[in-house]
Write an enzyme that holds these catalytic residues in place. Structure first.
Site, PDB file in Angstrom:
ATOM      1  N   ARG A 152      35.576  22.163  55.608  1.00 22.81           N
ATOM      2  CA  ARG A 152      35.933  23.517  56.086  1.00 22.81           C
ATOM      3  C   ARG A 152      37.374  23.893  55.789  1.00 22.81           C
ATOM      4  NH1 ARG A 152      32.617  21.631  59.972  1.00 22.81           N
ATOM      5  NH2 ARG A 152      30.556  22.585  59.900  1.00 22.81           N
ATOM      6  N   LYS A 174      43.315  34.004  46.055  1.00 19.11           N
ATOM      7  CA  LYS A 174      41.914  34.198  45.665  1.00 19.11           C
ATOM      8  C   LYS A 174      41.454  32.961  44.916  1.00 19.11           C
ATOM      9  CE  LYS A 174      41.458  39.160  44.852  1.00 19.11           C
ATOM     10  NZ  LYS A 174      41.084  40.125  43.801  1.00 19.11           N
ATOM     11  N   GLU A 216      49.785  40.195  31.231  1.00 19.89           N
ATOM     12  CA  GLU A 216      49.795  40.427  32.688  1.00 19.89           C
ATOM     13  C   GLU A 216      51.226  40.695  33.170  1.00 19.89           C
ATOM     14  OE1 GLU A 216      47.144  40.728  34.693  1.00 19.89           O
ATOM     15  OE2 GLU A 216      45.506  39.565  33.818  1.00 19.89           O
ATOM     16  N   LYS A 258      53.786  40.250  42.451  1.00 16.23           N
ATOM     17  CA  LYS A 258      52.443  39.943  42.957  1.00 16.23           C
ATOM     18  C   LYS A 258      52.519  39.573  44.435  1.00 16.23           C
ATOM     19  CE  LYS A 258      48.005  37.954  42.544  1.00 16.23           C
ATOM     20  NZ  LYS A 258      47.031  37.198  41.796  1.00 16.23           N
ATOM     21  N   GLU A 268      42.721  42.939  49.552  1.00 14.17           N
ATOM     22  CA  GLU A 268      42.412  43.984  48.573  1.00 14.17           C
ATOM     23  C   GLU A 268      41.614  45.149  49.131  1.00 14.17           C
ATOM     24  OE1 GLU A 268      41.448  42.533  44.673  1.00 14.17           O
ATOM     25  OE2 GLU A 268      40.751  44.506  44.048  1.00 14.17           O
ATOM     26  N   ARG A 272      46.677  46.329  46.888  1.00 17.30           N
ATOM     27  CA  ARG A 272      46.395  45.231  45.952  1.00 17.30           C
ATOM     28  C   ARG A 272      45.610  45.730  44.741  1.00 17.30           C
ATOM     29  NH1 ARG A 272      45.048  38.886  47.500  1.00 17.30           N
ATOM     30  NH2 ARG A 272      45.014  38.148  45.364  1.00 17.30           N
ATOM     31  N   ASN A 276      44.998  45.882  39.630  1.00 17.99           N
ATOM     32  CA  ASN A 276      43.887  46.044  38.697  1.00 17.99           C
ATOM     33  C   ASN A 276      44.195  47.029  37.575  1.00 17.99           C
ATOM     34  OD1 ASN A 276      42.187  44.233  39.971  1.00 17.99           O
ATOM     35  ND2 ASN A 276      41.434  45.778  41.400  1.00 17.99           N
ATOM     36  N   HIS A 279      42.497  46.728  34.305  1.00 21.87           N
ATOM     37  CA  HIS A 279      41.359  45.825  34.470  1.00 21.87           C
ATOM     38  C   HIS A 279      40.009  46.540  34.477  1.00 21.87           C
ATOM     39  CE1 HIS A 279      44.480  42.955  35.145  1.00 21.87           C
ATOM     40  NE2 HIS A 279      43.650  41.985  35.417  1.00 21.87           N
ATOM     41  N   HIS A 283      37.797  44.797  31.958  1.00 25.78           N
ATOM     42  CA  HIS A 283      36.595  44.044  32.335  1.00 25.78           C
ATOM     43  C   HIS A 283      35.378  44.546  31.561  1.00 25.78           C
ATOM     44  CE1 HIS A 283      38.285  42.520  36.438  1.00 25.78           C
ATOM     45  NE2 HIS A 283      38.634  41.748  35.426  1.00 25.78           N
ATOM     46  N   HIS A 296      41.260  36.976  28.533  1.00 25.62           N
ATOM     47  CA  HIS A 296      41.316  37.995  29.573  1.00 25.62           C
ATOM     48  C   HIS A 296      42.490  38.968  29.372  1.00 25.62           C
ATOM     49  CE1 HIS A 296      41.321  39.837  33.520  1.00 25.62           C
ATOM     50  NE2 HIS A 296      42.553  39.400  33.709  1.00 25.62           N
TER      51      HIS A 296
END
Ligand SMILES: NC(=O)c1ccc[n+]([C@@H]2O[C@H](COP(=O)([O-])OP(=O)(O)OC[C@H]3O[C@@H](n4cnc5c(N)ncnc54)[C@H](O)[C@@H]3O)[C@@H](O)[C@H]2O)c1
Ligand SMILES: [Zn+2]
Length: 394
Positions: A152, A174, A216, A258, A268, A272, A276, A279, A283, A296
């Site tokens: 956990r 994340k 980035e 960041k 997010e 946040r 993106n 993105h 994506h 990416h």
């Protein structure tokens, strides 16, 4: 706009006068950090964690972990590539064997997490265990997810070894893995207990991977820092030479941006989302090419151009700001071609993407170099026009 992949890179090496100021202070550590170390603190719901950025930090990692007060039994999770290149730097960190997981996005799934659990259970890892993730974003995400779920949750320390991981994925908490039906669909928020960034590790990174991370950094410049944008533009040659003294402030400023954004919006729901930028279309490009054509960051480079084009079309961004972005991307080097991809395909992928919230497409548009707005009323016609202007076919 000229296609970024068509031009040869023409980098400038103008020395930069601009100096970002950082609060440099010694850590509460038994071994003092190098004088050129930069330390940032990140507030998360679960507590504050430190990021230290310093050349040769990998050689001082044991002391760094002691100072970070993480549990004493340490398990390294890394990949064979990273371990072959850099494993000897991390000697003496732990008596336990490193857990090596195969490289590559296609291994970023639950079965690989299962291999980490197997190794931990076999070694009798209990709750007084720290996972030390040494690798790129793939290792960081997967080891972080294993840490979030094993017993956990046990602490994870991120030791990112790619530029993308040093400026992006190691910060913010994340973690997760892919599912056969989509990228990063299984995951958690599990902020690291600490992040140790050693720019020296980037010396072995293939140039294309390095460049992918640098897109980035450009993204951070556009969303939050004209100074960072200028610095990358003016020091491109030294950055590509991996000069640690040049990389240090670039990485630190990226992490700072960041960190400040995720501090305001850890999960997010608002600000946040500005991360993106680039993105949404990016994506889409990755998805229609089945994640094979672009690194990416390369897809994000195109995505930023699409968003800038949209913003100019709406008179929300000056055309010369868009040109500055396009010319920096051109200077950074070649991108995979997009001329064979249809805008209709991308449009379909984009509207399927998770950034469609309650049926509305959220688009981060640049307002200037250094600021953005989020809009929800981009029409299919506008997006198609922006894609075509960026080089895609109808
Ligand atoms: N958690 C987040 O917030 C977040 C953000 C962005 C991206 N990501 C994730 O990050 C992953 C991509 O990360 P990445 O770009 O670092 O790719 P990666 O982890 O796949 O690494 C790219 C390649 O570089 C190699 N490598 C790593 N360090 C090296 C070094 N120092 N020298 C030589 N080779 C080295 C690896 O072996 C690999 O082959 C994706 O899975 C993406 O989903 C997560
Ligand atoms: Zn990204």
């Amino acid at each position: 706009m000229p296609l970024p992949m068509m031009r040869k890179s023409a980098r400038r090496s103008t020395p930069l006068l601009l100096l970002l100021s950082y609060h440099r202070h010694p850590m509460n550590a038994p071994v003092p950090p190098a004088p050129d170390a930069i330390r940032l603190d990140v507030r998360a719901a679960a507590g504050t964690y430190g990021i230290e950025i310093a050349p040769d930090l990998s050689a001082r990692l044991a002391a760094f972990l002691d100072a970070s007060k993480v549990p004493a039994r340490r398990f390294i999770v890394s990949s064979p590539t990273v371990w072959r290149l850099h494993g000897d730097r991390f000697g003496g960190l732990t008596g336990d064997e490193p857990i090596l997981i195969p490289d590559g996005e296609r291994h970023k799934h639950l079965a690989t997490v299962g291999r980490i659990y197997d190794a931990l259970i076999r070694a009798g890892a209990d709750r007084a265990t720290t996972i030390v993730a040494i690798g790129g974003g793939m290792v960081g995400d997967i080891a972080g997810f294993a840490a979030a779920t094993y017993l956990r949750g046990v602490p994870v320390v991120q030791v990112p070894t790619t530029l993308l991981a040093q400026v992006d994925s190691s910060v913010g908490g994340k973690v997760g893995v892919n599912h056969a039906l989509g990228k990063n669909l299984i995951g958690a928020f599990h902020p690291p207990a600490a992040v140790a960034i050693d720019p020296d590790l980037l010396a072995t990174l293939p140039r294309r991977e390095f460049r992918a991370g640098l897109y980035e950094v450009v993204k951070y410049g556009v969303i939050a820092s004209p100074g960072l944008f200028d610095r990358v533009q003016q020091q491109l040659k030294a950055i590509f030479a991996r000069d640690a003294s040049v990389l240090l402030p670039v990485i630190a400023e990226s992490c700072r941006i960041k960190a400040r954004i995720v501090e305001q919006d850890e999960r997010e729901s608002g600000v946040r989302r500005t991360l993106n930028f680039g993105h949404t279309a990016g994506h889409g490009l990755e998805s229609v090419t089945k994640y094979r054509r672009f690194r990416h960051g390369e897809a994000i480079a195109y995505g930023m151009l699409v968003a800038a084009e949209l913003a100019v079309m709406r008179h929300a961004l000056a055309a010369d700001a868009r040109e500055r972005l396009a010319s920096l991307i051109v200077q950074m080097g070649p991108l995979p071609p997009v001329g064979d991809l249809s805008s209709a395909e991308i449009l379909e992928a984009v509207t399927r993407d998770k950034k469609v919230i309650a049926g509305r497409l959220h688009f981060v548009l640049p307002a200037a170099i250094g600021s953005t707005t989020v809009v929800t009323d981009v029409t299919e016609e506008e997006l198609t026009a922006a894609l075509i202007a960026t080089g895609l076919r109808t």
